[in-house]
Motif scaffolding. Structure first.
Motif, PDB file in Angstrom:
ATOM      1  N   UNK A 292       0.823  -1.213   0.000  1.00  0.00           N
ATOM      2  CA  UNK A 292       0.000   0.000   0.000  1.00  0.00           C
ATOM      3  C   UNK A 292       0.853   1.257   0.000  1.00  0.00           C
ATOM      4  N   UNK A 293       2.005   1.198   0.699  1.00  0.00           N
ATOM      5  CA  UNK A 293       2.872   2.375   0.779  1.00  0.00           C
ATOM      6  C   UNK A 293       3.732   2.559  -0.458  1.00  0.00           C
ATOM      7  N   UNK A 294       3.865   1.542  -1.285  1.00  0.00           N
ATOM      8  CA  UNK A 294       4.706   1.606  -2.475  1.00  0.00           C
ATOM      9  C   UNK A 294       3.898   1.751  -3.753  1.00  0.00           C
ATOM     10  N   UNK A 295       2.696   2.331  -3.648  1.00  0.00           N
ATOM     11  CA  UNK A 295       1.858   2.475  -4.842  1.00  0.00           C
ATOM     12  C   UNK A 295       2.539   3.382  -5.867  1.00  0.00           C
ATOM     13  N   UNK A 296       3.215   4.433  -5.405  1.00  0.00           N
ATOM     14  CA  UNK A 296       3.844   5.375  -6.339  1.00  0.00           C
ATOM     15  C   UNK A 296       5.117   4.799  -6.959  1.00  0.00           C
ATOM     16  N   UNK A 297       5.844   3.971  -6.217  1.00  0.00           N
ATOM     17  CA  UNK A 297       7.121   3.458  -6.726  1.00  0.00           C
ATOM     18  C   UNK A 297       6.971   2.199  -7.561  1.00  0.00           C
ATOM     19  N   UNK A 298       6.024   1.352  -7.243  1.00  0.00           N
ATOM     20  CA  UNK A 298       5.817   0.103  -7.978  1.00  0.00           C
ATOM     21  C   UNK A 298       4.714   0.266  -9.013  1.00  0.00           C
ATOM     22  N   UNK A 299       4.831  -0.354 -10.159  1.00  0.00           N
ATOM     23  CA  UNK A 299       3.792  -0.243 -11.209  1.00  0.00           C
ATOM     24  C   UNK A 299       2.588  -1.134 -10.911  1.00  0.00           C
ATOM     25  N   UNK A 300       1.940  -0.902  -9.772  1.00  0.00           N
ATOM     26  CA  UNK A 300       0.826  -1.762  -9.382  1.00  0.00           C
ATOM     27  C   UNK A 300      -0.387  -1.558 -10.285  1.00  0.00           C
ATOM     28  N   UNK A 301      -0.621  -0.302 -10.736  1.00  0.00           N
ATOM     29  CA  UNK A 301      -1.773  -0.061 -11.605  1.00  0.00           C
ATOM     30  C   UNK A 301      -1.618  -0.809 -12.928  1.00  0.00           C
ATOM     31  N   UNK A 302      -0.422  -0.759 -13.519  1.00  0.00           N
ATOM     32  CA  UNK A 302      -0.208  -1.483 -14.767  1.00  0.00           C
ATOM     33  C   UNK A 302      -0.341  -2.988 -14.566  1.00  0.00           C
ATOM     34  N   UNK A 303       0.131  -3.475 -13.409  1.00  0.00           N
ATOM     35  CA  UNK A 303       0.016  -4.912 -13.132  1.00  0.00           C
ATOM     36  C   UNK A 303      -1.445  -5.311 -13.000  1.00  0.00           C
ATOM     37  N   UNK A 304      -2.239  -4.501 -12.262  1.00  0.00           N
ATOM     38  CA  UNK A 304      -3.650  -4.828 -12.070  1.00  0.00           C
ATOM     39  C   UNK A 304      -4.410  -4.781 -13.393  1.00  0.00           C
ATOM     40  N   UNK A 305      -4.152  -3.754 -14.211  1.00  0.00           N
ATOM     41  CA  UNK A 305      -4.851  -3.654 -15.500  1.00  0.00           C
ATOM     42  C   UNK A 305      -4.450  -4.806 -16.408  1.00  0.00           C
ATOM     43  N   UNK A 306      -3.142  -5.176 -16.396  1.00  0.00           N
ATOM     44  CA  UNK A 306      -2.706  -6.301 -17.222  1.00  0.00           C
ATOM     45  C   UNK A 306      -3.336  -7.606 -16.764  1.00  0.00           C
ATOM     46  N   UNK A 307      -3.605  -7.732 -15.453  1.00  0.00           N
ATOM     47  CA  UNK A 307      -4.200  -8.956 -14.934  1.00  0.00           C
ATOM     48  C   UNK A 307      -5.671  -9.085 -15.325  1.00  0.00           C
ATOM     49  N   UNK A 308      -6.415  -7.964 -15.281  1.00  0.00           N
ATOM     50  CA  UNK A 308      -7.854  -8.052 -15.545  1.00  0.00           C
ATOM     51  C   UNK A 308      -8.198  -7.774 -17.004  1.00  0.00           C
ATOM     52  N   UNK A 309      -7.248  -7.312 -17.791  1.00  0.00           N
ATOM     53  CA  UNK A 309      -7.556  -6.929 -19.177  1.00  0.00           C
ATOM     54  C   UNK A 309      -8.116  -8.094 -19.997  1.00  0.00           C
ATOM     55  N   UNK A 336     -10.493  -0.049  -6.775  1.00  0.00           N
ATOM     56  CA  UNK A 336     -10.379   1.353  -7.201  1.00  0.00           C
ATOM     57  C   UNK A 336      -9.043   1.972  -6.814  1.00  0.00           C
ATOM     58  N   UNK A 337      -8.514   1.615  -5.642  1.00  0.00           N
ATOM     59  CA  UNK A 337      -7.262   2.237  -5.216  1.00  0.00           C
ATOM     60  C   UNK A 337      -6.078   1.735  -6.033  1.00  0.00           C
ATOM     61  N   UNK A 338      -6.008   0.414  -6.261  1.00  0.00           N
ATOM     62  CA  UNK A 338      -4.879  -0.113  -7.016  1.00  0.00           C
ATOM     63  C   UNK A 338      -4.985   0.239  -8.496  1.00  0.00           C
ATOM     64  N   UNK A 339      -6.207   0.484  -8.992  1.00  0.00           N
ATOM     65  CA  UNK A 339      -6.394   0.883 -10.388  1.00  0.00           C
ATOM     66  C   UNK A 339      -6.219   2.383 -10.596  1.00  0.00           C
ATOM     67  N   UNK A 340      -6.049   3.137  -9.530  1.00  0.00           N
ATOM     68  CA  UNK A 340      -5.847   4.581  -9.648  1.00  0.00           C
ATOM     69  C   UNK A 340      -7.101   5.345 -10.004  1.00  0.00           C
ATOM     70  N   UNK A 341      -8.266   4.851  -9.545  1.00  0.00           N
ATOM     71  CA  UNK A 341      -9.531   5.529  -9.841  1.00  0.00           C
ATOM     72  C   UNK A 341      -9.733   6.635  -8.822  1.00  0.00           C
ATOM     73  N   UNK A 342      -9.873   7.859  -9.288  1.00  0.00           N
ATOM     74  CA  UNK A 342     -10.091   8.994  -8.415  1.00  0.00           C
ATOM     75  C   UNK A 342     -11.588   9.170  -8.171  1.00  0.00           C
ATOM     76  N   UNK A 343     -11.975   9.522  -6.955  1.00  0.00           N
ATOM     77  CA  UNK A 343     -13.408   9.722  -6.689  1.00  0.00           C
ATOM     78  C   UNK A 343     -13.931  10.918  -7.449  1.00  0.00           C
ATOM     79  N   UNK A 344     -15.237  10.931  -7.752  1.00  0.00           N
ATOM     80  CA  UNK A 344     -15.802  12.071  -8.508  1.00  0.00           C
ATOM     81  C   UNK A 344     -15.691  13.390  -7.792  1.00  0.00           C
ATOM     82  N   UNK A 367      -4.302   7.057 -18.358  1.00  0.00           N
ATOM     83  CA  UNK A 367      -3.717   5.932 -17.643  1.00  0.00           C
ATOM     84  C   UNK A 367      -4.102   4.635 -18.326  1.00  0.00           C
ATOM     85  N   UNK A 368      -3.475   3.547 -17.866  1.00  0.00           N
ATOM     86  CA  UNK A 368      -3.790   2.242 -18.461  1.00  0.00           C
ATOM     87  C   UNK A 368      -5.246   1.855 -18.201  1.00  0.00           C
ATOM     88  N   UNK A 369      -5.766   2.215 -17.024  1.00  0.00           N
ATOM     89  CA  UNK A 369      -7.170   1.899 -16.720  1.00  0.00           C
ATOM     90  C   UNK A 369      -8.109   2.692 -17.625  1.00  0.00           C
TER      91      UNK A 369
END
Length: 753
Positions: A292-309, A336-344, A367-369
């Motif tokens: 959770x603390x390494x969201x900015x340093x690790x490409x977690x959003x790209x990994x999550x999108x690649x997993x569910x794509x 939503x958090x790992x995919x980088x979805x911002x609230x409205x 973004x990838x999402x």
């Protein structure tokens, strides 16, 4: 005596030139500024006349003037300038005046500060005192003596440096005497007292001292470099540890991704796909919690999108958006958090200086999402809106938009609304034809559905430029244009389209302007062309049709003015024709009352229409006054337009030809009998007095009379006459006038019963 007089004349009493010279000498006064001895003031003398007078008035020596002793303490001293000197040559304010000011300020509880010039002078004196204390006036400060360190001090300052004992036992050549030093005292003293001749041993000692100082400096440099290298080594070791941790985390993420790659997507069963989604969501949630603390340093959003794509792409093939509006929404919401979805609610509004609002421009890259949704989610939704959605039923698409809005990028939602939803709504609005029915199904024709039933639901989702009532583009602009077209062609004979009043809170003044410009002239023309006033066979359908439009859409004032312009001129003409052709006044009264009942109360009671009813009543009263013999020839015709203010308010009068001219012979005509004459005759028959009061009723403006049985003219009943009716004031204060008959009741009130 003569001798004395002569002596006076020859001596001091001589009035010649010598006396003039002595007089000029006496008039010369010494200048205090030149000799520095001002003349003493006579007030300072305790035996002077001024001192004695002040003592009689209660003044005490040493105190100031006044009863409290806070006044001036000393006489005013005059500061004289040297002869020929101008302003500013000397200080105009004396020392005595300054002391008096400070003394008066102390009585007021204040502290009088010195002037700027005096403050500068005081600081200058303090500086001169400090300088004189350090050195004598005009002398140069002594140069500080250079101090040298001993060998022992050098050895102590350089940590780890060892000085050989042979260097500590050297010859001290800094003094006039040559001696052997066993210690290090006096090693680095000044050479100012060195003997003129320097021996070889002294040169060796001096070179050894320089070498020792150079070795000490180099030793200190190497020690500092050693500390820097040790610090750098520790930093590099910490970085290596961090790199190892990051590499370990990346290896763990790679291992988790490999576990995700092992999921099978071959099954097309809905239950199997749901199980796969649950498994992927659970594993991605574990990754999200672990890093959770390494969201900015690790490409977690790209990994999550690649997993569910792949799974998302397969789900979009068979998805029916309007039938399954919440499909996959719970899983994407969980991630939503790992995919980088911002609230409205995330706003990009900033504030510049002076609270000037500023909106941060959106990012130009996606973004990838966002790319996944744009390429996989948007095409099926766009196809469903174009081919499957019925714009007259907004609920299915509203459910889809409401479900996906929290996890949908803003630019995708804006594009969907502007390019597809608003386009379909505008097309449905252009097809709205409320006066045309479909040949196939006249009751459920789509072109007759009111626009507010399917547009109102979209107003919260539309951007401001689509819902502005004054904008020249957008959905409401298309609505205004359509309303103008419909109101310009809609048949007045038909009931108005439903839902027009529902747009009043949205369009505000725009709707009023459209109705006044495109509908009101047509209503006026319809009433003018189709309404015929016929007491024998009255057709009210044109009036009913117009009132069906005006009552819900216009204000009572507008409706009243419309009737005054188009209805009442015909009504007055029919009334005049009836009165001049053998009228039956009972039928006319019933007809008059029937017409008042046909107008709605809020319009009937308006002052504009009230004036028309009053004018009609005055016409009937004038016809009664003229009688059947003269009403046909002397009743004035109504004006061409009753909408004029003068025609609505001016009382009717007999024509000028009814009054005989003065230059003609009087004609033997019976005097005209008025209703007042009838009342006076009735009062005389009842032995009552009918007296004018020479005042008018404030509400109606009619002249007042008193009917009384008292010979003094008091008491009785106060009445006024309107038409052929007697109006009497009620008993008690605050009572209004009410119609009464010429009967025993009025007699009783006149007699005070």
């Amino acid at each position: 005596m003569s001798h004395f007089s002569l002596h006076r004349m020859n001596g001091k009493g001589d009035t010649g030139s010598d006396s003039d010279s002595d007089h000029r000498v006496k008039r010369r006064k010494p200048n205090p500024a030149l000799n520095g001895t001002p003349k003493a003031s006579p007030a300072g003398n305790p035996n002077s006349f001024a001192a004695r007078m002040m003592a009689k008035m209660g003044h005490v020596e040493g105190q100031g003037l006044g009863a409290s002793g806070k006044g001036r303490l000393a006489p005013i001293d005059v500061q004289l300038r040297p002869q020929g000197a101008g302003l500013g040559a000397v200080k105009e304010k004396t020392k005595q005046a300054k002391e008096e000011e400070k003394r008066e300020a102390s009585f007021r509880g204040e502290v009088l500060e010195d002037s700027e010039e005096e403050e500068k002078k005081r600081r200058r004196k303090l500086k001169e005192k400090r300088v004189s204390g350090i050195s004598g006036a005009g002398t140069t400060p002594a140069r500080p003596t250079t101090k040298y360190r001993t060998a022992t001090e050098i050895e102590a300052a350089a940590d780890g440096l060892k000085v050989p004992n042979v260097l500590k036992s050297i010859i001290d050549a800094t003094t006039s005497e040559m001696k052997l030093l066993n210690g290090a005292a006096g090693l680095m003293k000044s050479y100012s007292t060195m003997v003129p001749s320097e021996t070889e041993a002294e040169k060796i000692a001096r070179r050894a001292r320089r070498d020792l100082e150079a070795f000490a400096e180099e030793w200190e440099t190497l020690s500092e470099r050693k500390k820097y290298l040790e610090l750098q080594e520790s930093q590099m070791a910490a970085e290596i540890v961090e790199e190892d941790d990051e590499a370990r985390k990346i290896e763990e993420v790679i291992s988790a991704v490999k576990d995700l790659q092992g999921l099978s997507l071959e099954s097309s069963d809905a239950d199997s796909l749901t199980a796969v989604w649950e498994e992927i969501a659970a594993k991605l949630e574990l990754i999200q919690l672990a890093y959770e603390d390494e969201v900015e340093s690790l490409p977690l959003q790209e990994i999550a999108v690649a997993a569910i794509h792949p799974l998302f792409k397969k789900a979009m093939v068979d998805w029916r958006p309007l039938q399954e509006p919440r499909y996959l929404v719970p899983y994407l919401d969980r991630l939503s958090q790992i995919l980088g979805i911002k609230p409205p609610s995330t706003s990009t509004d900033l504030t510049l200086g002076n609270e000037v609002p500023y909106t941060k421009p959106p990012s130009k890259s996606t973004t990838t999402y966002e790319t996944m949704l744009y390429t996989l989610w948007l095409p099926p939704v766009r196809s469903a809106i174009t081919n499957d959605w019925d714009p007259y039923d907004p609920s299915p698409l509203l459910a889809l938009i409401t479900s996906w809005q929290p996890i949908l990028p803003a630019f995708i939602l804006t594009s969907l609304i502007d390019n597809h939803i608003v386009h379909r709504l505008t097309t449905a609005l252009q097809a709205w034809s409320p006066h045309r029915t479909s040949r196939k199904n006249r009751s459920t024709s789509s072109n007759q559905i009111p626009p507010h039933t399917y547009i109102f639901a979209w107003l919260p989702y539309l951007p401001p430029y689509q819902t502005s009532p004054t904008s020249n583009h957008g959905l409401l602009h298309s609505l205004r244009q359509k309303l103008k077209s419909v109101l310009s062609t809609y048949p007045i004979e038909k009931p108005p389209p439903t839902g027009l009043t529902a747009w009043q809170p949205i369009l505000t003044s725009s709707l009023t302007h459209i109705l006044t410009r495109h509908l009101l002239p047509r209503l006026s023309s319809h009433l003018s062309a189709n309404l015929v006033i016929d007491p024998s066979d009255q057709d009210l359908s044109p009036l009913t049709q117009v009132l069906a439009w005006t009552i819900p859409l216009f204000s009572p004032e507008t409706t009243a003015h419309l009737l005054v312009a188009e209805l009442f001129p015909k009504w007055h003409q029919t009334l005049h024709l009836w009165l001049t052709s053998g009228p039956n006044y009972e039928e006319i009264g019933q007809w008059f009352q029937w017409w008042k009942e046909q107008i709605p109360e809020e319009v009937r009671c308006h002052p504009v229409t009230e004036a028309e009813w009053t004018r009609g009543l005055e016409t009937i009263t004038l016809a009664l006054d003229l009688g059947p013999e003269h009403v046909a020839t002397q009743l004035p015709p109504p004006p061409a337009s009753s909408s004029l203010p003068a025609a609505a308010t001016a009382p009717l009068k007999p024509p000028a030809e009814a009054i005989p001219p003065k230059n003609k012979e009087p004609v033997d005509l019976l005097p005209e009998t008025t209703f007042r004459d009838v009342v006076e005759d009735w009062c005389a028959a009842q032995s009552l007095l009918f007296l004018p009061l020479r005042e008018a009723d404030p509400s109606s403006g009619m002249p007042l009379f008193r009917i009384t049985a008292s010979a003094s003219g008091r008491g009785g009943a106060v009445v006024f006459l309107r038409g052929d009716v007697v109006w009497a004031r009620g008993k008690g204060e605050g009572k209004g006038f009410a119609p009464v008959g010429l009967d025993e009741g009025l007699v009783g009130r006149a007699e005070g019963r």
